[in-house]
Design a protein around this motif. Sequence first.
Motif, PDB file in Angstrom:
ATOM      1  N   TYR A  49       0.826  -1.214   0.000  1.00  0.00           N
ATOM      2  CA  TYR A  49       0.000   0.000   0.000  1.00  0.00           C
ATOM      3  C   TYR A  49       0.857   1.260   0.000  1.00  0.00           C
ATOM      4  O   TYR A  49       0.456   2.294   0.541  1.00  0.00           O
ATOM      5  CB  TYR A  49      -0.915   0.003   1.226  1.00  0.00           C
ATOM      6  CG  TYR A  49      -2.024  -1.016   1.148  1.00  0.00           C
ATOM      7  CD1 TYR A  49      -3.250  -0.704   0.589  1.00  0.00           C
ATOM      8  CD2 TYR A  49      -1.821  -2.312   1.618  1.00  0.00           C
ATOM      9  CE1 TYR A  49      -4.269  -1.638   0.509  1.00  0.00           C
ATOM     10  CE2 TYR A  49      -2.835  -3.256   1.541  1.00  0.00           C
ATOM     11  CZ  TYR A  49      -4.051  -2.911   0.990  1.00  0.00           C
ATOM     12  OH  TYR A  49      -5.064  -3.840   0.906  1.00  0.00           O
ATOM     13  N   PHE A  93      -9.617   1.062   5.795  1.00  0.00           N
ATOM     14  CA  PHE A  93      -9.790   0.967   4.350  1.00  0.00           C
ATOM     15  C   PHE A  93     -11.186   1.415   3.948  1.00  0.00           C
ATOM     16  O   PHE A  93     -12.161   1.158   4.660  1.00  0.00           O
ATOM     17  CB  PHE A  93      -9.589  -0.478   3.878  1.00  0.00           C
ATOM     18  CG  PHE A  93      -8.253  -1.057   4.240  1.00  0.00           C
ATOM     19  CD1 PHE A  93      -7.204  -1.022   3.329  1.00  0.00           C
ATOM     20  CD2 PHE A  93      -8.035  -1.634   5.482  1.00  0.00           C
ATOM     21  CE1 PHE A  93      -5.971  -1.556   3.648  1.00  0.00           C
ATOM     22  CE2 PHE A  93      -6.793  -2.168   5.807  1.00  0.00           C
ATOM     23  CZ  PHE A  93      -5.768  -2.129   4.896  1.00  0.00           C
ATOM     24  N   ASP A  97     -11.129  -0.749  -0.916  1.00  0.00           N
ATOM     25  CA  ASP A  97      -9.850  -1.267  -0.437  1.00  0.00           C
ATOM     26  C   ASP A  97      -8.724  -0.235  -0.495  1.00  0.00           C
ATOM     27  O   ASP A  97      -7.557  -0.587  -0.404  1.00  0.00           O
ATOM     28  CB  ASP A  97      -9.429  -2.518  -1.220  1.00  0.00           C
ATOM     29  CG  ASP A  97      -8.343  -3.310  -0.477  1.00  0.00           C
ATOM     30  OD1 ASP A  97      -8.417  -3.395   0.765  1.00  0.00           O
ATOM     31  OD2 ASP A  97      -7.418  -3.810  -1.138  1.00  0.00           O
TER      32      ASP A  97
END
Length: 213
Positions: A49, A93, A97
């Motif tokens: 991420y 999140f 996502d």
Amino acid sequence: MRCKKWGVALLELPKTFEDYLKEHKDARKRRNKCIKLGYKFGSMEPADYLEDILAINGSSPKRQGTTVRKEYLEPDLVRSYFDQVCGTMVGIFRQDDVLVAYHHFTMCGDACVSNRIFGHADQLKSGIMYYLMTESVRTLIDFREEYGYPHWTMYDTIAGASEGMLRFKTRLGYESYNVNWIWEESLSHKEACLTGQAVEQPVIPHFTKPHTI
């Protein structure tokens, strides 16, 4: 102050998560708002991420009245930090996502020490930081039930906090303490360092019960 000895923001973990929510109704209210909006809490690997982390870090030019430093904004420096610093990463999140808030922390004896806590500036009003931090408390309580520690969680200091940050920490239950940090190392850990072998149980610094200022 550099050694985090005075005015440290500490929360003594309650017996159960339900006890924690009952005691801190402001945090509970904002947490529930975030859940109703469809946000989710979970753990993840920072490398997966990185773009979201950079977007979060750069979502406001200033944090607590201070310009965000380059080590939070430059991809190579952010990647290097997570490669080098041990710890656990949890986050909030969106339904698609996308990571919008994260908490990176390290177990340090009987305390869990928060390293980095960031939320996307555009979504703070949704309660993402309260959801993030209350679920972090739940995670630590569950961990303590299995391993016997930690009993405390640390969020930098109360001393020197801005008005907004002080209000946030207080709502979460953090209070100001003076702390004596003591490192205790077992023989098994010393042997492991010399031989390169892993120990069966984590051997970490112990945290002495602090005294309120």
